[in-house]
Motif scaffolding. Structure first.
Motif, mmCIF file in Angstrom:
data_model
loop_
_atom_site.group_PDB
_atom_site.id
_atom_site.type_symbol
_atom_site.label_atom_id
_atom_site.label_comp_id
_atom_site.label_asym_id
_atom_site.label_seq_id
_atom_site.Cartn_x
_atom_site.Cartn_y
_atom_site.Cartn_z
ATOM 1 N N SER A 276 0.860 -1.190 0.000
ATOM 2 C CA SER A 276 0.000 0.000 0.000
ATOM 3 C C SER A 276 0.897 1.242 0.000
ATOM 4 C CB SER A 276 -0.941 0.021 1.208
ATOM 5 O OG SER A 276 -0.200 0.132 2.399
ATOM 6 N N PHE A 277 0.334 2.313 -0.508
ATOM 7 C CA PHE A 277 1.060 3.582 -0.474
ATOM 8 C C PHE A 277 1.172 4.098 0.951
ATOM 9 C CE2 PHE A 277 1.131 8.302 -1.165
ATOM 10 C CZ PHE A 277 2.404 8.358 -1.724
ATOM 11 N N ASP A 278 0.202 3.772 1.773
ATOM 12 C CA ASP A 278 0.228 4.157 3.192
ATOM 13 C C ASP A 278 1.418 3.537 3.904
ATOM 14 O OD1 ASP A 278 -0.798 4.819 5.930
ATOM 15 O OD2 ASP A 278 -1.122 2.647 5.976
ATOM 16 N N ARG A 279 1.675 2.286 3.657
ATOM 17 C CA ARG A 279 2.798 1.603 4.315
ATOM 18 C C ARG A 279 4.136 2.176 3.841
ATOM 19 N NH1 ARG A 279 2.033 -4.642 4.169
ATOM 20 N NH2 ARG A 279 0.273 -3.913 5.437
ATOM 21 N N TYR A 280 4.200 2.530 2.583
ATOM 22 C CA TYR A 280 5.438 3.104 2.050
ATOM 23 C C TYR A 280 5.732 4.463 2.687
ATOM 24 C CZ TYR A 280 8.198 5.922 -1.229
ATOM 25 O OH TYR A 280 9.114 6.779 -1.770
ATOM 26 N N ILE A 281 4.754 5.350 2.720
ATOM 27 C CA ILE A 281 5.010 6.717 3.157
ATOM 28 C C ILE A 281 5.201 6.793 4.673
ATOM 29 C CG2 ILE A 281 2.606 7.430 3.481
ATOM 30 C CD1 ILE A 281 5.420 9.469 1.808
ATOM 31 N N TRP A 282 4.452 5.994 5.434
ATOM 32 C CA TRP A 282 4.613 6.025 6.894
ATOM 33 C C TRP A 282 5.882 5.296 7.345
ATOM 34 C CZ3 TRP A 282 2.134 8.501 10.808
ATOM 35 C CH2 TRP A 282 0.964 9.193 10.474
ATOM 36 N N GLY A 283 6.457 4.504 6.466
ATOM 37 C CA GLY A 283 7.696 3.827 6.825
ATOM 38 C C GLY A 283 8.861 4.793 7.002
ATOM 39 N N PHE A 284 8.796 5.971 6.390
ATOM 40 C CA PHE A 284 9.878 6.950 6.540
ATOM 41 C C PHE A 284 9.923 7.552 7.940
ATOM 42 C CE2 PHE A 284 9.358 6.926 1.922
ATOM 43 C CZ PHE A 284 10.678 6.872 1.499
ATOM 44 N N VAL A 285 8.804 7.529 8.653
ATOM 45 C CA VAL A 285 8.777 8.064 10.025
ATOM 46 C C VAL A 285 8.615 6.928 11.032
ATOM 47 C CG1 VAL A 285 7.889 10.313 9.339
ATOM 48 C CG2 VAL A 285 6.279 8.472 9.837
ATOM 49 N N ASN A 286 8.943 5.701 10.598
ATOM 50 C CA ASN A 286 8.872 4.517 11.456
ATOM 51 C C ASN A 286 7.453 4.293 11.973
ATOM 52 O OD1 ASN A 286 9.950 2.256 12.652
ATOM 53 N ND2 ASN A 286 10.651 3.339 14.493
ATOM 54 N N HIS A 287 6.458 4.685 11.152
ATOM 55 C CA HIS A 287 5.039 4.512 11.465
ATOM 56 C C HIS A 287 4.652 5.206 12.770
ATOM 57 C CE1 HIS A 287 4.748 1.587 8.169
ATOM 58 N NE2 HIS A 287 5.907 1.118 8.605
ATOM 59 N N LYS A 288 5.308 6.321 13.046
ATOM 60 C CA LYS A 288 5.012 7.109 14.252
ATOM 61 C C LYS A 288 4.866 8.576 13.859
ATOM 62 C CE LYS A 288 7.908 4.114 17.121
ATOM 63 N NZ LYS A 288 9.103 4.055 18.020
ATOM 64 N N GLN A 289 3.836 9.175 14.347
ATOM 65 C CA GLN A 289 3.637 10.590 14.037
ATOM 66 C C GLN A 289 4.686 11.454 14.742
ATOM 67 O OE1 GLN A 289 0.428 12.972 15.864
ATOM 68 N NE2 GLN A 289 -0.330 13.351 13.788
ATOM 69 N N ILE A 290 5.239 12.392 14.005
ATOM 70 C CA ILE A 290 6.187 13.349 14.572
ATOM 71 C C ILE A 290 5.389 14.533 15.128
ATOM 72 C CG2 ILE A 290 8.144 14.863 14.094
ATOM 73 C CD1 ILE A 290 8.866 13.025 11.762
ATOM 74 N N VAL A 291 5.490 14.743 16.415
ATOM 75 C CA VAL A 291 4.738 15.817 17.077
ATOM 76 C C VAL A 291 5.703 16.959 17.387
ATOM 77 C CG1 VAL A 291 3.270 16.459 19.011
ATOM 78 C CG2 VAL A 291 3.127 14.159 18.044
ATOM 79 N N SER A 292 5.455 18.089 16.815
ATOM 80 C CA SER A 292 6.285 19.276 17.049
ATOM 81 C C SER A 292 5.539 20.215 17.992
ATOM 82 C CB SER A 292 6.575 19.993 15.727
ATOM 83 O OG SER A 292 7.137 19.106 14.783
ATOM 84 N N ARG A 293 6.185 20.591 19.048
ATOM 85 C CA ARG A 293 5.557 21.489 20.021
ATOM 86 C C ARG A 293 5.996 22.930 19.739
ATOM 87 N NH1 ARG A 293 3.056 18.886 24.108
ATOM 88 N NH2 ARG A 293 3.441 16.648 24.299
#
Length: 355
Positions: A244-261
């Protein structure tokens, strides 16, 4: 009679009668002298000495000198003939000027401290829309579709291939249009590109799509339209490779959302090193119009990174949505995980970056 006539007749010889008739003098045109002072009196019988005649230019110079001396007493007075009335109240004039100067004088900011104070004041005076505080770039005068897009989609984690492909196209369109314009034409985008189904878009005829009468020409330029069709073909290859395209693109962030404060808008970047990495890999795979700036916009809107300001009510909502996705993925069966075999990929979480 002859003797009488001879006596009455005047003798014009030198030894005769001295009374001679006066010869008429021919009249000459009188020319005015250039200098009035050179005029002499034609009455020689007057013994009184004539009064001196003043030059009009000297009189004017004297008057100007006297006016100049009067004006030099107060520089704030007017330069016309009525300067006496204005000079009679110099104290009030100077007082009013000093007051205006104090009121209109801007405060100087010193270094970064002044910028921080200014941003804090703007954040404190930020308007609330429907009782909710949003990011500072969303104002009360913004378009309703843009406000709804910020509240419901921007920064929320997304895992649908069609939605991801759609937002990738809209992020690329941001180079030519603005978000309010893109969102107002979103229904035309979906109609032209078959609800952003990669299979259907890959089968579109480029010549018909970029034709002058095509509705797609009102959306993007010809180069962008051709890039959409080419990207759909490359995304199909990515889906075949990664599932899936979802698995490809989220793999760049190790499937974890980057939260910027982030606290201030100036802290939000336009691109990051992660966006550059994704952009290079996509370009290597044949995708077009996917520069680092476009990719970082795509990461923001799809929830790969949470760039809502900490004062925005959507910040905590997106963090909760990422945590929910993480809990759901923990219950996923190993057989359905495909190529994600590492322990870190099995347990999705949220990376928090403090700035």
């Amino acid at each position: 009679m002859a003797d009488m006539e001879s006596e009455a007749r005047p003798v014009l010889v030198p030894g005769g009668n001295k009374t001679r008739p006066v010869k008429p003098v021919p009249s000459k045109p009188i020319s005015k002298p250039s200098n009035p002072q050179m005029v002499k009196s034609k009455e020689p019988t007057i013994t009184k000495s004539p009064s001196p005649i003043l030059d009009p230019r000297s009189i004017i110079k004297k008057k100007e000198a006297s006016l100049h001396r009067n004006l030099s007493l107060d520089a704030s007075c007017s330069s016309d003939a009525s300067s006496d009335s204005s000079c009679s109240r110099p104290s009030s004039t100077s007082t009013s000027r000093s007051r205006r100067t104090v009121v209109t004088r801007p405060k100087k900011e010193v270094g970064n401290e002044g910028k921080v104070e200014k941003e804090m004041v703007s954040a404190a005076s930020q308007d609330f829309i429907e009782g909710k505080r949003r990011c500072s770039w969303v104002t009360a005068n913004a378009e309703p579709c843009y406000i709804a897009f910020h509240d419901e989609e921007w920064g929320a984690p997304l895992h649908d291939d069609r939605k991801l492909f759609e937002l990738l196209v809209l992020s690329g369109a941001l180079a030519e249009l603005t978000w309010p314009v893109i969102l107002s034409k979103r229904h035309i985008f979906r109609e032209v590109f078959m609800d952003f189904d990669p299979v259907s878009v890959s089968k579109l005829n480029e010549k018909k799509l970029v034709a002058p009468g095509s509705p797609a020409r009102s959306l993007l330029s010809e180069a962008k339209l051709r890039a959409v069709i080419e990207n759909s073909k490359q995304i199909l290859k990515i889906i075949n490779e990664f599932g899936s395209f979802d698995r490809y693109i989220w793999g760049f962030v190790n499937h974890k959302q980057i939260v910027s404060r982030f606290r201030y808008p100036r802290q939000v970047p336009i691109k990051t090193s992660k966006a550059e990495t994704i952009s290079k890999d996509m370009v290597r795979r044949g995708l077009r119009c996917v520069g680092p700036t476009v990719i970082y916009t795509f990461m923001q809107v799809t929830g790969l990174t949470n760039d809502h300001l900490v004062s925005c009510f959507c910040f905590e909502k997106c963090v909760s949505a990422a945590s929910t996705c993480s809990d759901a993925n923990k219950e996923e069966k190993p057989a359905e995980q495909g190529k994600r075999t590492s322990v870190e990929e099995l347990t999705r979480g949220v990376d928090v970056i403090s700035v």
